[in-house]
Every structure is written in C-alpha cells, then in structure tokens.
Write an enzyme that holds these catalytic residues in place. Structure first.
Site, PDB file in Angstrom:
ATOM      1  N   ASP A 124      -6.028   0.995   8.461  1.00 34.94           N
ATOM      2  CA  ASP A 124      -5.141   0.547   6.922  1.00 34.94           C
ATOM      3  C   ASP A 124      -6.201  -0.919   6.094  1.00 34.94           C
ATOM      4  OD1 ASP A 124      -3.802   3.194   6.653  1.00 34.94           O
ATOM      5  OD2 ASP A 124      -2.273   1.969   6.517  1.00 34.94           O
TER       6      ASP A 124
ATOM      7  N   LYS B 265       0.471  -1.618   0.306  1.00 38.57           N
ATOM      8  CA  LYS B 265      -0.198  -0.082   0.192  1.00 38.57           C
ATOM      9  C   LYS B 265       0.719   1.641   0.032  1.00 38.57           C
ATOM     10  CE  LYS B 265      -0.845   1.145   3.508  1.00 38.57           C
ATOM     11  NZ  LYS B 265       0.230   3.064   4.451  1.00 38.57           N
TER      12      LYS B 265
END
Length: 310
Positions: free
Chosen positions: A172, A11
């Site tokens: 997240d 990510k």
C-alpha cells in the site's frame, strides 16, 4: 533547516478485488484507492542522532509500555481522539519509540541510504488513526516520511527512487506516497491516476477491534470473482466489492453491525469495509447526512472520523 510536517491521510479502498495468490506470497489485486483529507502527521528535522517520538490519541498502541506517558492534549485531533469520539478531549500518550521495528523508521533508513547517507533525523509521528484498522495508517505514515524527507533534502517528489523504496516497504505504500485517487493493480503498487469524487463527505467508523491483515488473507477463500468494471469512479466503486470483507467478518463479526448502520443511513452513496478491516466507510450526499451517521456511530462507542475525500 526548519522542521517539515507532512500529513499522512487515511486511505480507503472504494473497491478491493483479490484475483489470485502470487508465488512471492503477495496477492494480485485490483483496488480503487482514495484518501481522506485527515489522518496522522509526520514531522522531520535534521538532528545529530536519529530519534523517533510518537504522540497522539493512538500513540500508546505503538509505544513500549514504560515509555508511554500521558501528555496534555493541546492539538486538535482531526482524526478523532479515542474510539467512539471525534473530538479532542481524550488523554494522549507521548514517548520515545525504538528506532527499529516501525515502517516510519524503515522508510527513513531507506531514504538516507539512497539519498543522504550521512544524515540523521528527529522524527515525530502524531498518531490519530487506529492501529491495524484497514485504512493504511502505517503505510501512510511511511509514505509521509518519504515525502517529508524529500522536501527536507530537496528531492523531487516524482523521483522514481522514492516509488522504488515505497514498493519495498509494503504493497500500500506506493499508493500512499502518490496520495491521490488511483487504480492499483499487481500487488496494488502499479498505479493509474483516476479522477472524481474529490470533496465528497466521508465517514470512517471503527468498532474498536484490530484485525490482522495476514489472518484475513489467510481466511480468504481463494476464488477470483472478476475484475473491477469500467465507468466513472462512483459507478465502478458501487459495482465493485471488497473480497476481504467476508473473511474479516468471520474474524470480527461486529463489522456487520457497522455496515448495517452505515447502509441504513440517510443520504449514503456507498458504504463498505476498507482494506482488511475493521474500519468501514461511507460516502454521503451532504456533510449533514454524514454528521448524523457519525453521531449514531459514536452513540455505540465506536471511533469515527468525519472528513471528506481529497
């Protein structure tokens, strides 16, 4: 049932604006999440008892010392084999890990509680991404575990209970569960899908230091510098910033060296630190420009991943 393998891509935060501290201990964020096409791998299969195995270039960082045994490197390491390389030549470790104390197994426990209370699973994490590096490794692994278990048990990937589990695992994890470019608001877990930049050459560089997310947020100065502007994705990213970069620099000054190298690279569209660091990224006009920058970073002994945006 056959084993299910699910990618856990790296990510990046194209921009990360910290707006305020919340009473629950989290922070209100605005962030542009994007994902690489490479990262860790999660494999799950039915079993008589739960077990968790970690292998790959960065397994040793997660394994108890007595359990980490070198193993032959027979699988290409797409995410780089060791700090400063992007090949599959480095020795790996492999071993059994405790079931408790990891986001992967926490995700598995939450999934079985919600969907399959009698089930047990053998889970293998192939760890290619550096630990505590700002690219969502642990969150991506947890999200990939949820996606893999959903496939194994025939649960729709859009089942809202999966998002609820992800949100409880970490800020997240919902974005990593969605695994696509999004605007994250709130804690970062309220997501709006965005388009643009898919296929753009991407380089990740980590100078070989782990940075504590908690320490970076604690060092943040608390000033709200405003929202991410509107526009197309690249323009929004360029006009944005990473509010965690200054406090991360205070903890790991070498990040500035990485940024200097990436900022000066030919063909760079955008460079920035990702998340709470210390990994930095750059988007490039061409794969050739990306690969040239990767070679320069590797010459400094830094870990690199030459990939592209999903």
């Amino acid at each position: 049932m056959p084993a299910i393998t699910e990618p856990a891509p790296a990510k990046i935060n194209l921009a990360l604006h910290v707006r305020r501290r919340r009473p629950d201990g989290y922070h209100d964020l605005e962030t542009l999440f994007a994902f690489a096409t490479d990262g860790d791998l999660i494999t799950v299969e039915p079993a008589q008892t739960n077990s968790f195995t970690i292998t790959g270039p960065f397994a040793a960082a997660l394994l108890p010392a007595q359990n980490a045994a070198p193993t032959p490197n027979t699988t290409p390491a797409k995410a780089g084999a060791q700090l400063g390389t992007d090949n599959d030549e480095a020795p790996r470790s492999s071993g059994a890990a405790p079931w408790q104390g990891n986001l992967v197994t926490a995700a598995a426990d939450a999934f079985t509680t919600a969907f399959a209370p009698e089930a047990h699973h053998a889970i293998t994490l192939e760890k290619h991404l550096p630990i505590a590096s700002g690219i969502g490794g642990g969150s991506a692994d947890a999200a990939a575990t949820l996606r893999a278990l959903a496939r194994l048990h025939g649960i729709a990937p859009t089942d809202p209970r999966l998002h609820d589990i992800a949100a409880k695992l970490g800020a997240d994890v919902p974005a990593c569960l969605a695994n696509r470019t999004t605007l994250g608001t709130g804690r970062g877990d309220t997501l709006t899908t965005l388009e643009g930049l898919s296929g753009t050459p991407l380089l990740l560089v980590n100078p070989g230091v782990a940075v504590s997310t908690a320490a970076v947020f604690k060092t943040w100065d608390g000033h709200d510098r405003g929202p991410i502007p509107e526009g197309n994705l690249l323009d929004r990213a360029k006009a944005g910033r990473n509010d965690l970069e200054p406090p991360a620099l205070a903890l790991a000054p070498v990040i500035a060296e990485v940024r200097t190298l990436l900022d000066a690279a030919q063909g760079v569209l955008l460079s920035r630190m990702s998340g709470s660091g210390a990994t930095c990224f750059a988007l490039f006009e061409t794969p050739e420009a990306r690969n040239t920058a990767a070679t320069a970073a590797q010459a400094k002994g830094w870990w690199t991943l030459a990939t592209k945006l999903a």
